[in-house]
Design a protein around this motif. Structure first.
Motif, PDB file in Angstrom:
ATOM      1  N   LEU A  15       0.815  -1.211   0.000  1.00 40.78           N
ATOM      2  CA  LEU A  15       0.000   0.000   0.000  1.00 40.78           C
ATOM      3  C   LEU A  15       0.848   1.261   0.000  1.00 40.78           C
ATOM      4  N   TYR A  16       0.605   2.123  -0.999  1.00 45.87           N
ATOM      5  CA  TYR A  16       1.226   3.444  -1.002  1.00 45.87           C
ATOM      6  C   TYR A  16       0.559   4.320   0.061  1.00 45.87           C
ATOM      7  N   ALA A  33      -2.003  -4.568   5.542  1.00 43.17           N
ATOM      8  CA  ALA A  33      -1.189  -4.734   4.341  1.00 43.17           C
ATOM      9  C   ALA A  33       0.102  -5.462   4.696  1.00 43.17           C
ATOM     10  N   ASP A  34       0.579  -6.270   3.763  1.00 44.56           N
ATOM     11  CA  ASP A  34       1.858  -6.945   3.987  1.00 44.56           C
ATOM     12  C   ASP A  34       3.014  -5.959   3.986  1.00 44.56           C
ATOM     13  N   ALA A  35       2.920  -4.927   3.155  1.00 42.98           N
ATOM     14  CA  ALA A  35       4.009  -3.954   3.035  1.00 42.98           C
ATOM     15  C   ALA A  35       3.433  -2.568   2.806  1.00 42.98           C
ATOM     16  N   TYR A 196      -4.522  -0.112  -9.294  1.00 42.93           N
ATOM     17  CA  TYR A 196      -5.832   0.010  -9.946  1.00 42.93           C
ATOM     18  C   TYR A 196      -6.425   1.334  -9.494  1.00 42.93           C
ATOM     19  N   ASN A 197      -6.787   2.171 -10.452  1.00 46.24           N
ATOM     20  CA  ASN A 197      -7.068   3.569 -10.141  1.00 46.24           C
ATOM     21  C   ASN A 197      -8.444   3.859  -9.560  1.00 46.24           C
ATOM     22  N   ASP A 198      -9.451   3.055  -9.893  1.00 44.48           N
ATOM     23  CA  ASP A 198     -10.826   3.353  -9.491  1.00 44.48           C
ATOM     24  C   ASP A 198     -11.156   2.620  -8.195  1.00 44.48           C
ATOM     25  N   ILE A 199     -11.041   3.315  -7.069  1.00 46.36           N
ATOM     26  CA  ILE A 199     -11.250   2.655  -5.783  1.00 46.36           C
ATOM     27  C   ILE A 199     -12.711   2.305  -5.543  1.00 46.36           C
ATOM     28  N   ARG A 200     -13.624   2.844  -6.364  1.00 48.09           N
ATOM     29  CA  ARG A 200     -15.049   2.527  -6.201  1.00 48.09           C
ATOM     30  C   ARG A 200     -15.456   1.273  -6.970  1.00 48.09           C
ATOM     31  N   LEU A 222      -1.113  -0.864  -4.162  1.00 51.07           N
ATOM     32  CA  LEU A 222      -2.471  -0.377  -3.901  1.00 51.07           C
ATOM     33  C   LEU A 222      -2.446   1.105  -3.561  1.00 51.07           C
ATOM     34  N   ILE A 223      -3.591   1.771  -3.809  1.00 52.40           N
ATOM     35  CA  ILE A 223      -3.669   3.201  -3.524  1.00 52.40           C
ATOM     36  C   ILE A 223      -4.670   3.540  -2.426  1.00 52.40           C
ATOM     37  N   HIS A 224      -5.386   2.534  -1.908  1.00 54.02           N
ATOM     38  CA  HIS A 224      -6.394   2.828  -0.880  1.00 54.02           C
ATOM     39  C   HIS A 224      -6.530   1.639   0.063  1.00 54.02           C
ATOM     40  N   PRO A 225      -6.714   1.899   1.364  1.00 58.87           N
ATOM     41  CA  PRO A 225      -6.845   0.792   2.328  1.00 58.87           C
ATOM     42  C   PRO A 225      -7.982  -0.176   2.010  1.00 58.87           C
ATOM     43  N   SER A 226      -9.049   0.288   1.348  1.00 65.13           N
ATOM     44  CA  SER A 226     -10.165  -0.605   1.025  1.00 65.13           C
ATOM     45  C   SER A 226      -9.768  -1.707   0.061  1.00 65.13           C
ATOM     46  N   GLN A 227      -8.632  -1.542  -0.618  1.00 61.07           N
ATOM     47  CA  GLN A 227      -8.184  -2.554  -1.577  1.00 61.07           C
ATOM     48  C   GLN A 227      -7.364  -3.666  -0.929  1.00 61.07           C
TER      49      GLN A 227
END
Length: 291
Positions: A15-16, A33-35, A196-200, A222-227
């Protein structure tokens, strides 16, 4: 039943986290997240670069993130901040520095030199982002560089540089992802799929996670915790898969004891390559459990 082999740290979900956001850095301590990649590059405005660097290095050396593998994405060496980012990160000694737009081994040699000058331990490795035509063309030398520990797909920049369109099936990118994956497997380093850009769009995200896992990637950025949760699931062996793999291992033990070289499980002939896959999957499950 253990596989009897060790497995590297799981890197299913990476996760970024914007290092300029103190609240985000604090929240990351409880995300499964693992990392984590403490980001000094794209997620940080120019006037916040220096404070973000301080925050990322403090977080990486804090000891407050439990099992999570901690890395710092530095700005490129062609920017005003890159050299200072790498020097500060080297002193903080994260698991790795993540370097954007790596073109070849010469870029990595320059980064390695800065890490050494900063007194970084050998345990601080390099995660090389491949996101340009030069990076794709030189994937083999990038993955095999002695301090490289992972190659990271920068799919947004990759598509831009190639003038490709990112469609739901990512057809335009798959050949280039596969090229980088082959290089990583040959070198024995991790391969991480792009964001993946669309978190929705949970359904679309699930599709590309499965695609990445099927291609052979170890995990996904990843760009969001929900992913995180669906990503962990996609890149983990399922209970049914583990059950089959354990029965393969048990059948192998019986066959060896009886002097037989062929094993049949669920009506399928099992060869050595299936046994190797069973060991790998069970070892990964063990590493996830021990995490």
């Amino acid at each position: 039943m253990s596989s009897g082999i060790a497995y590297p740290r799981p890197r299913r979900s990476v996760l970024y986290m914007p290092a300029a956001n103190a609240r985000a850095l604090e929240k990351a301590r409880s995300i499964d997240a693992d990392a984590l990649i403490f980001d000094l590059e794209d997620a940080v405005a120019p006037d916040a670069k220096e404070s973000a660097r301080e925050g990322a290095c403090a977080a990486a050396s804090s000891g407050e993130y439990g099992y999570r593998e901690l890395t710092i994405r530095c700005n490129g060496l062609d920017t005003p901040w890159g050299r200072d980012d790498i020097a500060a990160a080297g002193a903080a000694a994260p698991s790795a520095v993540v370097i954007p737009k790596v073109s070849g081994a010469a870029d990595l040699a320059a980064v390695a030199g800065l890490l050494e000058a900063a007194g970084a331990p050998e345990s601080t490795r390099i995660w090389a982002m491949i996101e340009t035509p030069a990076g794709i063309a030189n994937a083999r030398e990038i993955a095999s560089f002695d301090r490289t520990d992972a190659v990271v797909m920068g799919t947004n920049d990759m598509a831009k540089e190639l003038r490709a369109t990112i469609t739901p099936d990512r057809a335009a990118l798959v050949p280039h992802l596969a090229t980088c994956l082959v290089a990583a497997r040959e070198a024995g380093v991790s391969a991480l799929d792009g964001v993946y850009n669309d978190i929705r769009d949970a359904d679309g995200f699930a599709v590309v996670c499965r695609q990445g896992a099927n291609l052979g990637f170890d995990g996904k950025t990843l760009i969001h915790p929900s992913q995180v949760e669906p990503c962990n699931e996609a890149f983990s062996p399922s209970l049914d898969e583990l059950d089959f793999h354990r029965r393969v291992m048990e059948a192998l033990e019986v066959a060896v004891a009886e002097g037989r070289g062929v094993v049949t499980v669920d009506g399928k002939m099992v060869q050595n390559l299936h046994v190797d896959e069973a060991r790998r999957a069970i070892a990964l499950a063990d590493a996830i459990e021990q995490r």
